[in-house]
Design a protein around this motif. Structure first.
Motif, PDB file in Angstrom:
ATOM      1  N   ALA A 104      49.330  43.491  36.673  1.00 50.06           N
ATOM      2  CA  ALA A 104      49.353  42.385  37.728  1.00 50.06           C
ATOM      3  C   ALA A 104      48.140  41.998  38.315  1.00 50.06           C
ATOM      4  CB  ALA A 104      50.310  42.625  38.849  1.00 50.06           C
ATOM      5  N   VAL A 105      47.429  43.242  38.971  1.00 51.28           N
ATOM      6  CA  VAL A 105      46.061  42.817  39.469  1.00 51.28           C
ATOM      7  C   VAL A 105      44.870  42.350  38.518  1.00 51.28           C
ATOM      8  CG1 VAL A 105      44.320  43.909  40.838  1.00 51.28           C
ATOM      9  CG2 VAL A 105      46.656  44.530  41.283  1.00 51.28           C
ATOM     10  N   THR A 106      44.968  43.150  37.506  1.00 51.84           N
ATOM     11  CA  THR A 106      43.606  42.884  36.794  1.00 51.84           C
ATOM     12  C   THR A 106      43.993  41.469  36.010  1.00 51.84           C
ATOM     13  OG1 THR A 106      44.655  44.263  34.912  1.00 51.84           O
ATOM     14  CG2 THR A 106      43.146  45.468  36.186  1.00 51.84           C
ATOM     15  N   ASP A 107      45.235  41.199  35.593  1.00 54.47           N
ATOM     16  CA  ASP A 107      45.326  39.870  34.828  1.00 54.47           C
ATOM     17  C   ASP A 107      45.092  38.825  35.929  1.00 54.47           C
ATOM     18  OD1 ASP A 107      46.188  41.132  32.564  1.00 54.47           O
ATOM     19  OD2 ASP A 107      48.211  40.718  32.820  1.00 54.47           O
ATOM     20  N   THR A 108      45.402  38.849  37.266  1.00 53.03           N
ATOM     21  CA  THR A 108      45.175  37.926  38.309  1.00 53.03           C
ATOM     22  C   THR A 108      43.546  37.955  38.505  1.00 53.03           C
ATOM     23  OG1 THR A 108      47.169  38.283  39.588  1.00 53.03           O
ATOM     24  CG2 THR A 108      45.636  37.365  40.630  1.00 53.03           C
ATOM     25  N   ILE A 109      42.933  38.806  38.571  1.00 43.75           N
ATOM     26  CA  ILE A 109      41.492  38.938  38.867  1.00 43.75           C
ATOM     27  C   ILE A 109      40.753  38.173  37.688  1.00 43.75           C
ATOM     28  CG2 ILE A 109      39.352  40.000  39.397  1.00 43.75           C
ATOM     29  CD1 ILE A 109      41.414  39.750  41.878  1.00 43.75           C
ATOM     30  N   SER A 110      40.959  38.656  36.518  1.00 42.09           N
ATOM     31  CA  SER A 110      40.349  38.204  35.276  1.00 42.09           C
ATOM     32  C   SER A 110      40.619  36.603  34.859  1.00 42.09           C
ATOM     33  CB  SER A 110      40.655  38.998  34.162  1.00 42.09           C
ATOM     34  OG  SER A 110      42.212  38.875  33.960  1.00 42.09           O
ATOM     35  N   ALA A 111      41.770  36.040  35.527  1.00 39.07           N
ATOM     36  CA  ALA A 111      41.970  34.685  35.262  1.00 39.07           C
ATOM     37  C   ALA A 111      41.113  33.781  36.302  1.00 39.07           C
ATOM     38  CB  ALA A 111      43.488  34.542  35.483  1.00 39.07           C
ATOM     39  N   LEU A 112      40.459  34.273  37.327  1.00 39.09           N
ATOM     40  CA  LEU A 112      39.752  33.482  38.177  1.00 39.09           C
ATOM     41  C   LEU A 112      38.682  32.813  37.388  1.00 39.09           C
ATOM     42  CD1 LEU A 112      39.677  36.061  41.316  1.00 39.09           C
ATOM     43  CD2 LEU A 112      41.253  34.045  41.025  1.00 39.09           C
ATOM     44  N   PRO A 113      38.315  31.577  37.871  1.00 38.01           N
ATOM     45  CA  PRO A 113      37.228  30.753  37.101  1.00 38.01           C
ATOM     46  C   PRO A 113      36.008  31.490  37.489  1.00 38.01           C
ATOM     47  CG  PRO A 113      38.849  29.432  38.337  1.00 38.01           C
ATOM     48  CD  PRO A 113      39.333  30.467  38.541  1.00 38.01           C
ATOM     49  N   ALA A 114      35.104  31.591  36.403  1.00 38.38           N
ATOM     50  CA  ALA A 114      33.766  32.030  36.645  1.00 38.38           C
ATOM     51  C   ALA A 114      33.162  31.123  37.441  1.00 38.38           C
ATOM     52  CB  ALA A 114      33.280  32.364  35.143  1.00 38.38           C
ATOM     53  N   LYS A 115      33.029  29.897  37.298  1.00 40.88           N
ATOM     54  CA  LYS A 115      32.052  29.092  38.142  1.00 40.88           C
ATOM     55  C   LYS A 115      32.774  29.147  39.696  1.00 40.88           C
ATOM     56  CE  LYS A 115      35.906  25.100  37.686  1.00 40.88           C
ATOM     57  NZ  LYS A 115      36.067  25.048  38.994  1.00 40.88           N
TER      58      LYS A 115
END
Length: 761
Positions: A104-115
């Protein structure tokens, strides 16, 4: 009777030509001035409403300080390492090590836009034990927002704040930008609430004070023009420099507050002049407009210039936050002044006797008049007003025992101000927010789950080799209070090795103890041939305090010089300006003492609904000082104008003071009451620094309008006697030729010709 003082003689040729000429123009062209003014107001409102999209965020730092330079170098060299957000994920059933929790944590953080996000540090990637709670049911993620400017980070925070919730876990978001976002949101709500509370009360009090419906609408009308006009001016300013969103606060406060004061002065004087006219014909209305502009209009002009000059002193500070308050405040004051000298008299010229429309029962059956504010001409040759008036009786009582009153009042005010001697300084953190705010709750949760509050400093070390870095880090770790010190990254740029070092310690970042730690860190000498910059939240606070302290004397000097010059031009004395500055300083210190007692020491915290941080936000007293010095001079100008008026007519200092207090007492008290309502609305804010400004200014305004004007001024002026009006020979001669007085136009009853009013073409 003409004044017997050689440098104070009345001559018709020395009238206030500019204001008289303007008054005649407005009297002849009321409709043209009114319609032209309203057209400008409509254009300004349409343009000014777009100011909100042009305002910047933040602006609390001085770009020349070590902390600001450290942050800029760190962002350029090691992007993605600032702590912009702290996201806490927790579960009552799952532990951090459970795959479902991790996913849940890693998926949420990795989905944050790089911009929008420059980097994020999780326990799963770093295995840092400080990122996991003692019970293993919570973890925190350190997020760095993309962007090199505060505006960019603010925009990116708005973009990602809805994307941080992890499915199946409780999510709490804290950190600097979450706090800043909550502050902005709360400020907007608080201002809207303050206006919804204060404006109806202002209208009802105006109705009570003026006694007619149309008159009571004038302050609100001028206030609305001042606020919308100031928005337009500030939007123009944003085209050449950054202006903080917090400027809106001071525009609302001063735009409404001073507009109410100025409208009260002008409308009261117009009604007074019209009441004394032989009839309500068009010529009488025009004569009342001219007389109003040469008296109350002149007072408004000087008051506006003095208040604006006081606020201009904020432009001396390098912090964009304070400069923005200066821009917003000056815009609000000057637009309120212009509106009170253009649209308002033009509207009065159009309305004429209809200003009394909707007269309240207690004013029916007689022509509109002001019992406590008659012109000197109406009662010239009698002692009724200056002996039997309520305010005059107070003044005479004071002047019979001036030393007693002076000593008791000054000692009392200094006693009120005594807590300010122990003031401690800091900057904004989450405790300025109500306990119900999300970022405040996240900070409290973080302290509970992760071993209490902690603070840190980031140090950029340039030019040190590995051995030098190791020795330097060891010395940092030996600084009293430091728990850990370690080098976290290193790189070579243009032949120089740059190393990022972090030091941590226990406690809140804004406490005196934390500030002492930063002082200790900076005292550690870097290795030979290298340099070190210490930054971080605590270092920001230390540098902010030092920067404001370094610029404060220049602010004080500028304010004092401007006050001395403008008050001399207004009254022809070098003594009265000095006395005014000292008295105003004493009353402001008293209000600062009350603020310290409440907001630093925590007294009345439960009643007022806030949590004391144990210090004062260092920027707020500076803002209060600029505003209060200007506002106090507002009442000083109005009172001394009436005193000067009688002094020029009689040369009797005691009579002049009593007459001035009598004729201005009702108006000053009414103006202070209305201003107190506007200011008091801010005291209901959930933001501690807005509440502090509201309460501090409320105390200062009430003290200034009552204790200072009604008691301290008569006592000091009685003791000084004729010395009140002293000026060195060259200055006295200059003022006799070029100075300004409110009552420069003699009347036929004194053997001099009445002023000619140009007739309408």
């Amino acid at each position: 009777m003409v004044s017997c003082n050689p440098w104070l003689r009345i001559v018709v040729e020395r009238e206030v030509v500019g204001m008289r000429t303007w008054g005649q123009f407005v009297a002849r062209r009321s409709w043209a001035v009114l319609l032209g003014g309203l057209a400008v107001v409509l254009v300004a409102a349409a343009y000014g409403i777009g100011v909100f999209g042009n305002l910047s965020n933040g602006g609390f730092d001085d770009p020349a300080t070590d902390s600001a330079r450290e942050l800029a170098l760190e962002q350029a060299t090691f992007p993605g390492r600032e702590t912009d957000l702290v996201v806490i994920y927790s579960s009552p059933t799952l532990t951090v090590q459970d795959p479902a929790f991790q996913r849940a944590v890693t998926d949420t953080i990795s989905a944050l836009p790089a911009k929008d996000v420059a980097g994020a540090v999780t326990w799963y990637a770093s295995q840092s034990p400080g990122l996991v709670s003692a019970d293993d049911h919570a973890t925190r993620v350190i997020v760095t927002l993309a962007g090199d400017t505060q505006d960019a980070k603010s925009d990116n925070w708005e973009a990602v704040k809805g994307e941080l919730d992890a499915p199946g876990l409780s999510t709490s978001i804290g950190g600097p930008w979450a706090v800043f976002g909550d502050v902005n949101e709360q400020v907007s709500k608080d201002i809207a609430r303050a206006e919804s509370i204060s404006l109806p009360i202002v209208f009802l009090l105006s109705l009570l004070i003026f006694g007619s419906l149309v008159s009571a609408l004038m302050p609100t009308l001028v206030g609305g023009i001042a606020v919308m006009g100031a928005f337009a001016v500030v939007r123009l300013i944003t085209g050449v420099t950054d202006v903080s969103i917090f400027s809106i606060n001071v525009i609302t406060l001063l735009g409404m507050g001073l507009a109410i004061d100025y409208a009260l002065f002008v409308v009261s004087r117009f009604r007074e002049e019209l009441a004394l006219a032989p009839d309500t014909s068009r010529d009488s209305v025009r004569a009342a407009i001219v007389r109003t502009m040469t008296t109350a209009g002149r007072t408004v002009l000087f008051s506006g210039l003095i208040v604006a000059a006081s606020l201009a002193s904020l432009l001396l500070f390098p912090q964009n936050f304070l400069r923005s308050m200066g821009y917003g405040g000056m815009a609000a004051v000057l637009v309120a002044m212009v509106a009170a000298l253009t649209v308002l008299p033009a509207l009065l010229g159009v309305l004429g006797p209809r200003i009394e429309f909707g007269r309240m029962p207690w004013r029916r059956g007689s022509r509109a008049r002001l019992a406590d504010a008659r012109t000197p001409d109406a009662l010239h040759g009698t002692d009724h007003e200056v002996v039997h008036g309520a305010w005059a009786r107070v003044a005479h009582s004071v002047m019979r025992r001036p030393v007693v009153y002076l000593v008791v009042i000054v000692v009392g005010l200094l006693a009120l101000g005594s807590p300010f001697a122990g003031a401690r300084w800091g900057s904004v953190d989450e405790r300025v927010l109500p306990v119900s705010s999300p970022s405040r709750q996240a900070a409290d949760l973080q302290a509970d789950l992760f071993g209490g509050e902690s603070a840190s400093a980031s140090i950029m070390l340039r030019g040190a080799d590995e051995a030098g870095v190791a020795a330097y880090v060891t010395e940092l770790g030996d600084v009293d209070g430091v728990v850990t010190a370690q080098a976290v990254d290193s790189t070579v740029v243009a032949g120089d090795r740059l190393t990022l070092v972090q030091a941590t310690w226990q406690g809140n970042s804004q406490t005196t103890a934390s500030q002492d730690v930063v002082v200790g860190l900076r005292a550690v000498e870097p290795p030979a041939g290298s340099t070190a910059l210490v930054g971080g939240p605590t270092a920001d606070a230390v540098d902010l305090i030092d920067s404001i302290g370094a610029h404060l004397p220049w602010m004080a000097l500028m304010v004092a010089l401007v006050m001395l010059v403008l008050l001399f031009v207004a009254f022809g004395s070098v003594v009265l300006p000095l006395k005014a500055i000292v008295m105003n300083a004493v009353s402001i210190v008293a209000s600062f003492g009350v603020v310290t007692w409440i907001f630093q020491e925590g007294h009345l915290a439960g009643l007022l609904g806030f949590t004391s941080p144990g210090y004062l936000d260092v920027t707020q007293p500076i803002l209060m000082l600029a505003i209060l010095f200007g506002l106090s001079m507002d009442y000083e100008v109005f009172l001394l104008s009436r005193v000067r008026e009688e002094w020029d007519r009689t040369g009797d200092n005691t009579r002049a003071v009593a007459a001035g207090v009598q004729r201005s007492g009702r108006i000053i008290t009414s103006a202070a009451l209305l201003l107190a309502v506007v200011i008091g609305g801010f005291a209901t804010s959930g933001i501690v620094f807005l509440k502090m400004i509201g309460i501090g200014m409320l105390v200062a305004v009430l003290l200034d309008a009552t204790v200072v004007r009604a008691l301290l001024v008569p006592a000091t002026m009685r003791l000084l006697g004729r010395a009140n009006w002293y000026a060195p020979g060259p200055l006295a001669r200059w003022w006799d030729r070029h100075g300004h007085r409110e009552e420069a136009l003699p009347t036929p009853s004194h053997g001099l010709p009445a002023p000619e009013l140009a007739t309408a073409p």
